[in-house]
Design a protein around this motif. Sequence first.
Motif, PDB file in Angstrom:
ATOM      1  N   TYR A 184       0.812  -1.219   0.000  1.00 16.65           N
ATOM      2  CA  TYR A 184       0.000   0.000   0.000  1.00 16.65           C
ATOM      3  C   TYR A 184       0.847   1.270   0.000  1.00 16.65           C
ATOM      4  N   ILE A 185       2.013   1.222   0.628  1.00 15.15           N
ATOM      5  CA  ILE A 185       2.781   2.468   0.822  1.00 15.15           C
ATOM      6  C   ILE A 185       4.073   2.519   0.003  1.00 15.15           C
ATOM      7  N   LEU A 186       4.400   1.432  -0.716  1.00 15.29           N
ATOM      8  CA  LEU A 186       5.636   1.412  -1.494  1.00 15.29           C
ATOM      9  C   LEU A 186       5.362   1.126  -2.965  1.00 15.29           C
ATOM     10  N   ASP A 187       6.150   1.775  -3.824  1.00 11.71           N
ATOM     11  CA  ASP A 187       6.164   1.482  -5.264  1.00 11.71           C
ATOM     12  C   ASP A 187       7.476   0.782  -5.582  1.00 11.71           C
ATOM     13  N   VAL A 188       7.414  -0.348  -6.255  1.00  4.24           N
ATOM     14  CA  VAL A 188       8.612  -1.102  -6.606  1.00  4.24           C
ATOM     15  C   VAL A 188       8.663  -1.275  -8.118  1.00  4.24           C
ATOM     16  N   LYS A 189       9.791  -0.838  -8.699  1.00  2.00           N
ATOM     17  CA  LYS A 189       9.978  -0.961 -10.147  1.00  2.00           C
ATOM     18  C   LYS A 189      11.299  -1.685 -10.414  1.00  2.00           C
ATOM     19  N   GLU A 190      11.290  -2.550 -11.389  1.00  2.00           N
ATOM     20  CA  GLU A 190      12.495  -3.273 -11.800  1.00  2.00           C
ATOM     21  C   GLU A 190      12.721  -3.066 -13.290  1.00  2.00           C
ATOM     22  N   GLU A 191      13.964  -2.702 -13.624  1.00  2.00           N
ATOM     23  CA  GLU A 191      14.289  -2.444 -15.016  1.00  2.00           C
ATOM     24  C   GLU A 191      15.778  -2.675 -15.229  1.00  2.00           C
ATOM     25  N   TYR A 192      16.122  -3.573 -16.163  1.00  2.00           N
ATOM     26  CA  TYR A 192      17.502  -3.873 -16.522  1.00  2.00           C
ATOM     27  C   TYR A 192      18.331  -4.271 -15.293  1.00  2.00           C
ATOM     28  N   GLY A 193      17.751  -5.105 -14.440  1.00  2.00           N
ATOM     29  CA  GLY A 193      18.464  -5.592 -13.270  1.00  2.00           C
ATOM     30  C   GLY A 193      18.556  -4.605 -12.129  1.00  2.00           C
ATOM     31  N   THR A 194      17.902  -3.470 -12.237  1.00  2.00           N
ATOM     32  CA  THR A 194      17.927  -2.459 -11.186  1.00  2.00           C
ATOM     33  C   THR A 194      16.544  -2.360 -10.545  1.00  2.00           C
ATOM     34  N   ARG A 195      16.506  -2.375  -9.229  1.00  2.60           N
ATOM     35  CA  ARG A 195      15.235  -2.265  -8.502  1.00  2.60           C
ATOM     36  C   ARG A 195      15.166  -0.908  -7.824  1.00  2.60           C
ATOM     37  N   GLN A 196      14.040  -0.238  -8.020  1.00  5.08           N
ATOM     38  CA  GLN A 196      13.822   1.073  -7.410  1.00  5.08           C
ATOM     39  C   GLN A 196      12.607   1.003  -6.494  1.00  5.08           C
ATOM     40  N   ILE A 197      12.801   1.429  -5.258  1.00 10.47           N
ATOM     41  CA  ILE A 197      11.728   1.397  -4.256  1.00 10.47           C
ATOM     42  C   ILE A 197      11.442   2.835  -3.826  1.00 10.47           C
ATOM     43  N   SER A 198      10.184   3.262  -4.001  1.00 13.83           N
ATOM     44  CA  SER A 198       9.793   4.633  -3.661  1.00 13.83           C
ATOM     45  C   SER A 198       8.644   4.616  -2.658  1.00 13.83           C
ATOM     46  N   LEU A 199       8.620   5.636  -1.818  1.00  7.98           N
ATOM     47  CA  LEU A 199       7.564   5.752  -0.825  1.00  7.98           C
ATOM     48  C   LEU A 199       6.390   6.525  -1.390  1.00  7.98           C
TER      49      LEU A 199
END
Length: 486
Positions: A184-199
């Motif tokens: 509910y509170i986190l956005d998780v994106k994965e692209e080209y082996g990189t993971r990005q976690i945003s609040l």
Amino acid sequence: MKKLISCLLMIVMLLSVSTCAFAEPLGPIERNDALNAFLDETDMKTQDLVMQSQLGDMTTDLLIRLDGDTLHMIRHINDVEANHIQLNPTGIYLGVGDTVTLLRYTTVNTVSAEMAKALDAMLEQAAQNAPAIPENQQLSEAEMRAVVNKLAVLAAAAAAQEQADAVTLNSAAMSFASKFKPEYILDVKEEYGTRQISLRSDAFASAVADAVDEMLSNPALAELVDRRAAQSGDKTFAELQKDWLLNRESTLNAIRSIESTDTIGEDGHLTSHFQIGEEFSATKILMCDTDAWINAEDGEAEATFSLGFKGEDPFMTYAFEANPYSYWEKQTLKDSTVELQLDFEDGKVTDGNIVTVVDGNEELRANFGQYYLNMRGPKGGISTSVRETWTGKTRYEMVAETADGEENTIIVDYYQDGDSLVCELNANDSDTPAIYRISRVDKEEIEDLTASKNITEITADTINAEMENILKMVVPAMPANTEAAK
């Protein structure tokens, strides 16, 4: 007993920081090797050990002999016997001149037991002299039983209350935590082996509002908080509710202004950005950034951390780099910094540097290695070194310098001279060195104090009499003082 002798030698010879005086010129110098080798080479069956200290015209010798379960220690001052101590399973013998004094271990045990009995007697006498409780105030057996039962009930009630409080707190904590589900509170994106976690700041603010609102409407928690507040003087539940209502919107707005992003790459690169604060507000936006790189395979890592306000230079930074061969870190807080550099070899520190600056002024600069240490500050400096001289001595040298340029030097040399280990201490303000020596000497006949015809034994009565004299000196004459006061 050999360990005891070793400890005595270590203290008298000041060899606790000694190094091997016979190491190869360019080889490592190991601590205590000279002393340990000297002891290993000593045959305690045919040889005695003599510890000698010499300062000017004064020479003091201490001969140590271990024969089975008997230890002799004979002290000479300028070749004249001062005293002879002999320890065996019976006791301690002290010889001075033609007299021998004996203190048996059993005597010590007896005195200790008598002192314990005397203390017990004093306590018993104090209890007997205590004022008696009037009969009409004494509790009957039934009353005593009632008191015990009441205490048991109170203890059981306290334990039950503690268990109930734990259940209340655990339930409130679980309910609070359930509002912050990651999906509910986190956005998780994965692209080209990189993971990005945003609040998701809005969702996080809503979760905080729901969690706190529910917590502050919990009647069981309210009862617990008020009960403990009455005991400790902390805020009551109603006061906590009032504070939350006053600050609720400003707190939630601050949470909504949060920007938080963490990026994790497959190559070990980690970045993190966090900021809190609203644009165009009177309060500055606080920012925190981290950039790290980790190579677990090679044991290497480096990272930088900064804290500051948006649009301004950070007021605090921290950075470090580490690998199997070196470590470096630096922390900066405005005009103050601390920087450390270490080098390693085979997992051990070989050398390093430390620099400390406070408010723009250098307070400490130090560099050190296996055989040297240099430190300096506003009030002076110290320099130490250890090396092997051409003559085979292991030399420690310390130079202390004041801010006015005055220097004091101390040089300590360790070396072997025949069947002796020598420690020689020289100072620049003295023309006479202090010399400490451990020597091996062939055994010669020495007096057996147990066979002396003039033995004076220290008995329990002797010790008690001396204790009484000491007490008379310490405790004032109370009757005389009392009479004078009248």
